[in-house]
Design a protein around this motif. Structure first.
Motif, PDB file in Angstrom:
ATOM      1  N   GLY A   1       0.829  -1.203   0.000  1.00 43.70           N
ATOM      2  CA  GLY A   1       0.000   0.000   0.000  1.00 43.70           C
ATOM      3  C   GLY A   1       0.860   1.248   0.000  1.00 43.70           C
ATOM      4  N   ASP A   2       0.500   2.206   0.861  1.00 43.87           N
ATOM      5  CA  ASP A   2       1.270   3.449   0.930  1.00 43.87           C
ATOM      6  C   ASP A   2       2.258   3.454   2.095  1.00 43.87           C
ATOM      7  N   LYS A   3       2.524   2.280   2.646  1.00 45.16           N
ATOM      8  CA  LYS A   3       3.407   2.184   3.814  1.00 45.16           C
ATOM      9  C   LYS A   3       4.892   2.200   3.443  1.00 45.16           C
ATOM     10  N   ALA A   4       5.189   1.883   2.201  1.00 44.07           N
ATOM     11  CA  ALA A   4       6.593   1.862   1.781  1.00 44.07           C
ATOM     12  C   ALA A   4       6.702   2.049   0.279  1.00 44.07           C
ATOM     13  N   ASN A   5       7.877   2.477  -0.152  1.00 42.14           N
ATOM     14  CA  ASN A   5       8.182   2.629  -1.573  1.00 42.14           C
ATOM     15  C   ASN A   5       8.906   1.378  -2.065  1.00 42.14           C
ATOM     16  N   ILE A   6       8.542   0.894  -3.255  1.00 44.16           N
ATOM     17  CA  ILE A   6       9.171  -0.293  -3.826  1.00 44.16           C
ATOM     18  C   ILE A   6      10.255   0.143  -4.810  1.00 44.16           C
ATOM     19  N   ILE A   7      11.453  -0.414  -4.667  1.00 45.51           N
ATOM     20  CA  ILE A   7      12.569  -0.053  -5.557  1.00 45.51           C
ATOM     21  C   ILE A   7      12.973  -1.268  -6.387  1.00 45.51           C
ATOM     22  N   ASP A   8      12.833  -1.111  -7.701  1.00 45.05           N
ATOM     23  CA  ASP A   8      13.237  -2.136  -8.664  1.00 45.05           C
ATOM     24  C   ASP A   8      14.498  -1.641  -9.371  1.00 45.05           C
ATOM     25  N   THR A   9      15.353  -2.567  -9.817  1.00 44.49           N
ATOM     26  CA  THR A   9      16.641  -2.157 -10.404  1.00 44.49           C
ATOM     27  C   THR A   9      16.700  -2.254 -11.922  1.00 44.49           C
ATOM     28  N   ALA A  10      15.608  -2.636 -12.577  1.00 48.67           N
ATOM     29  CA  ALA A  10      15.645  -2.870 -14.017  1.00 48.67           C
ATOM     30  C   ALA A  10      16.066  -1.629 -14.805  1.00 48.67           C
ATOM     31  N   ILE A  11      15.495  -0.475 -14.492  1.00 43.76           N
ATOM     32  CA  ILE A  11      15.797   0.741 -15.247  1.00 43.76           C
ATOM     33  C   ILE A  11      17.239   1.207 -15.022  1.00 43.76           C
ATOM     34  N   PRO A  12      17.733   1.264 -13.773  1.00 37.84           N
ATOM     35  CA  PRO A  12      19.145   1.617 -13.585  1.00 37.84           C
ATOM     36  C   PRO A  12      20.106   0.680 -14.320  1.00 37.84           C
ATOM     37  N   VAL A  13      19.790  -0.609 -14.377  1.00 38.28           N
ATOM     38  CA  VAL A  13      20.648  -1.557 -15.095  1.00 38.28           C
ATOM     39  C   VAL A  13      20.656  -1.234 -16.588  1.00 38.28           C
ATOM     40  N   ALA A  14      19.470  -0.957 -17.149  1.00 40.03           N
ATOM     41  CA  ALA A  14      19.383  -0.601 -18.570  1.00 40.03           C
ATOM     42  C   ALA A  14      20.174   0.673 -18.866  1.00 40.03           C
ATOM     43  N   MET A  15      20.111   1.637 -17.949  1.00 41.85           N
ATOM     44  CA  MET A  15      20.877   2.878 -18.112  1.00 41.85           C
ATOM     45  C   MET A  15      22.377   2.604 -18.099  1.00 41.85           C
ATOM     46  N   GLU A  16      22.813   1.689 -17.234  1.00 40.49           N
ATOM     47  CA  GLU A  16      24.232   1.340 -17.159  1.00 40.49           C
ATOM     48  C   GLU A  16      24.686   0.631 -18.429  1.00 40.49           C
ATOM     49  N   VAL A  17      23.826  -0.233 -18.972  1.00 43.32           N
ATOM     50  CA  VAL A  17      24.147  -0.910 -20.229  1.00 43.32           C
ATOM     51  C   VAL A  17      24.354   0.121 -21.339  1.00 43.32           C
ATOM     52  N   LYS A  18      23.445   1.068 -21.435  1.00 43.95           N
ATOM     53  CA  LYS A  18      23.552   2.108 -22.454  1.00 43.95           C
ATOM     54  C   LYS A  18      24.834   2.927 -22.270  1.00 43.95           C
ATOM     55  N   ARG A  19      25.138   3.284 -21.030  1.00 44.63           N
ATOM     56  CA  ARG A  19      26.339   4.071 -20.742  1.00 44.63           C
ATOM     57  C   ARG A  19      27.606   3.320 -21.124  1.00 44.63           C
TER      58      ARG A  19
END
Length: 271
Positions: free
Chosen positions: A199-217
């Motif tokens: 719910g609104d009790k915590a934020n969920i952090i996934d790593t897929a987008i940062p990994v894709a950014m690192e691949v591009k870099r």
């Protein structure tokens, strides 16, 4: 011709498709090869030595397919093997590790939670990463042995998944975690269920987008990014029976695909 070569991506099963999807969205021109090691899944209960050897065998396979870069789309393989593999292979290798840093930076309560496999949480790499931020925030961890099988068997969005998620999430919420890190690529496919429990009790952090950014870099820094603006292809391979995995991959990829079987991968003894 180096720029036209594919990027190889592998995981113990279908969980790494979350990384493939993010890479495809961010750099659609690149050709991708995904290897699902379903014959050897899960990695979470294997020894470090076995994971090291298996990862090396898969990278050799991907290099033989012409890959210019490899993405280890598996937290367990990354934290156990990436340093050794980078010293062994000349091509760039990008890994995945639990996103403790952004969780620590964004936490208001001073307590964050990590969902991961047993092997990831017990690895030296994770302990080093945890110790780096443990003075800044309190880091609670939770092994989730049933999450991988839920995704592999396409049971990640039903009542069973909700009940199992509640068992894993509630202890973290009760300890005041306001940031919950998905420390396994399989867990991305449980995002909807996890959010419904949190719910609104915590934020969920996934790593897929940062990994894709690192691949591009990394592609750009090595002058390896594809030079022509043509939509790239995605090729799927498995170490197991393709007839057993094609349903799972097609469902998670959201389109019908063909899966090739890798018969020449060196087997690793589990003894």
């Amino acid at each position: 011709m180096q720029r036209q070569k594919p990027i190889g991506i592998f995981d113990s099963g279908v969980g790494g498709l979350s990384i493939v999807s993010a890479i495809k969205r961010m750099i659609p021109d690149e050709n991708l090869i995904y290897f699902a090691d379903t014959e050897f899944s899960p990695y979470g209960n294997k020894s470090k030595e076995i994971i090291n050897q298996r990862s090396e065998d898969i990278i050799n396979f991907l290099i033989n397919q012409g890959c210019k870069m490899v993405v280890m789309a598996c937290n367990t393989a990354t934290v156990n093997s990436i340093s050794r593999l980078r010293s062994k292979f000349s091509i760039p290798i990008v890994g995945v590790e639990p996103a403790i840093k952004p969780a620590a930076l964004n936490s208001k309560t001073g307590t964050i939670g990590i969902l991961a496999t047993q092997q990831t949480l017990e690895s030296e790499s994770f302990h080093l990463l945890k110790s780096k931020y443990s003075q800044q925030v309190n880091i609670e961890t939770k092994t989730c042995p049933k999450f991988v099988s839920l995704v592999e068997n396409l049971n990640h969005n039903n009542e069973q998944a909700v009940k199992i998620t509640e068992q894993y999430i509630h202890p973290l919420l009760s300890k005041g975690c306001d940031q919950i890190v998905l420390g396994c690529t399989h867990f991305s496919f449980l995002n909807v269920v996890i959010k419904s429990v949190v719910g609104d009790k915590a934020n969920i952090i996934d790593t897929a987008i940062p990994v894709a950014m690192e691949v591009k870099r990394r592609l750009q820094s090595h002058n390896m990014d594809k030079s022509e603006s043509v939509i790239g292809t995605v090729e799927f391979w498995t170490s197991g029976d393709s007839t057993k995995v094609i349903k799972s991959i097609s469902k998670l990829w959201e389109q019908d695909i063909k899966v090739f079987e890798a018969k020449n991968l060196t087997p690793v003894s589990t003894n």
